[in-house]
Design a protein around this motif. Structure first.
Motif, PDB file in Angstrom:
ATOM      1  N   THR A 171       0.577  -1.123   0.300  1.00 51.17           N
ATOM      2  CA  THR A 171       0.527   0.098   0.384  1.00 51.17           C
ATOM      3  C   THR A 171       0.592   1.366   0.333  1.00 51.17           C
ATOM      4  O   THR A 171       1.007   2.247  -0.791  1.00 51.17           O
ATOM      5  N   GLU A 175      -0.365   0.191  -4.123  1.00 53.73           N
ATOM      6  CA  GLU A 175      -1.088  -0.907  -5.292  1.00 53.73           C
ATOM      7  C   GLU A 175      -2.175  -0.786  -4.096  1.00 53.73           C
ATOM      8  O   GLU A 175      -2.493  -0.697  -3.071  1.00 53.73           O
ATOM      9  N   LYS A 176      -3.304  -1.832  -4.979  1.00 61.93           N
ATOM     10  CA  LYS A 176      -4.248  -1.322  -4.450  1.00 61.93           C
ATOM     11  C   LYS A 176      -4.914  -3.452  -3.914  1.00 61.93           C
ATOM     12  O   LYS A 176      -5.368  -4.092  -4.890  1.00 61.93           O
ATOM     13  N   THR A 178      -5.939  -5.646  -0.249  1.00 60.41           N
ATOM     14  CA  THR A 178      -6.766  -5.704   0.657  1.00 60.41           C
ATOM     15  C   THR A 178      -5.521  -6.563   1.580  1.00 60.41           C
ATOM     16  O   THR A 178      -5.067  -7.263   0.938  1.00 60.41           O
TER      17      THR A 178
END
Length: 234
Positions: A171, A175-176, A178
């Motif tokens: 992140t 970067e996207k 979870t």
């Protein structure tokens, strides 16, 4: 650990699970000792990126024969940037950012388990460390690449801590992704790395285990420098 003369430059092998901070330690150690740092994992990521660009691998597809046939096209090198950090070049192109993406992470274990890929890159890794004075990290450095390394480390950490570290790293680079995606990726890579037929991740008998779950980078570096001193005294 093998005995070593005091004027001999050491070969230091660092193995361990994904996202345990192997590269962070290896880079700091190499800088402190004025040794060459080789990120073997980055080399496999580079080979994976090459295969992805040729549409030979995805999360659900691996064209093993064509990947093997394309190996002679791959030229991998490390070059220091303006800050002195080693970055990976694939066929003359700086791909350091691309190889750290979640897309490459999702496919790298599938490429790394191919025998011919490992033989191709292990040969290059041995050339890089032939004269000692090298710190190399990966999955099979102490077991396959440098089985006679004077100092071998096996790094581990709590899975949740590893996932959080990798999530923060990704992140921070935009970067996207979870946290759950990262956890799933690490779980899958751990299973593939430890069960693959060719050069699985193994804690060799003479490796020193370093659990850095509750250690800062500075604390773990201090511990390993003490180990280096002990090896040199022998």
């Amino acid at each position: 650990m093998r005995s070593v003369s005091r004027d001999k430059e050491l070969t230091i092998a660092i193995d361990g699970w994904t996202a345990c901070g192997k590269s962070t330690l290896a880079k700091a150690l190499a800088k402190e000792l004025n040794y060459v740092f080789v990120d073997s994992g980055a080399m496999y990521r580079g080979a994976t990126l090459h295969a992805m660009r040729k549409n030979l691998v995805s999360r659900n597809h691996v064209d093993i024969n064509r990947i093997i046939a394309s190996l002679p096209e791959i030229k991998i090198a490390f070059k220091n940037n303006a800050k002195g950090k080693a970055e990976l070049y694939l066929n003359g192109e700086n791909v350091e950012k691309e190889i750290r993406s979640i897309e490459v992470s999702n496919s790298v274990s599938s490429v790394a388990k191919i025998k011919e890929v490992r033989l191709f890159l292990v040969k290059q890794q041995r050339i890089m460390g032939i004269n000692g004075g090298v710190v190399m990290d990966g999955r099979d450095i102490g077991s396959i690449v440098f089985p006679l390394a004077e100092l071998k480390l096996f790094m581990t950490a709590d899975p949740d801590i590893r996932a959080q570290r990798r999530f923060d790293e990704l992140t921070s680079k935009g970067e996207k992704v979870t946290l759950e995606e990262v956890k799933e990726n690490l779980k899958l890579r751990d299973e593939m790395d430890s069960t693959r037929e060719e050069s699985p991740l193994t804690q060799v008998e003479d490796a020193i285990v370093l659990d850095n779950s509750n250690l800062t980078p500075k604390e773990q570096l201090t511990k390993v420098l003490e180990l280096v001193k002990k090896v040199r005294k022998k």
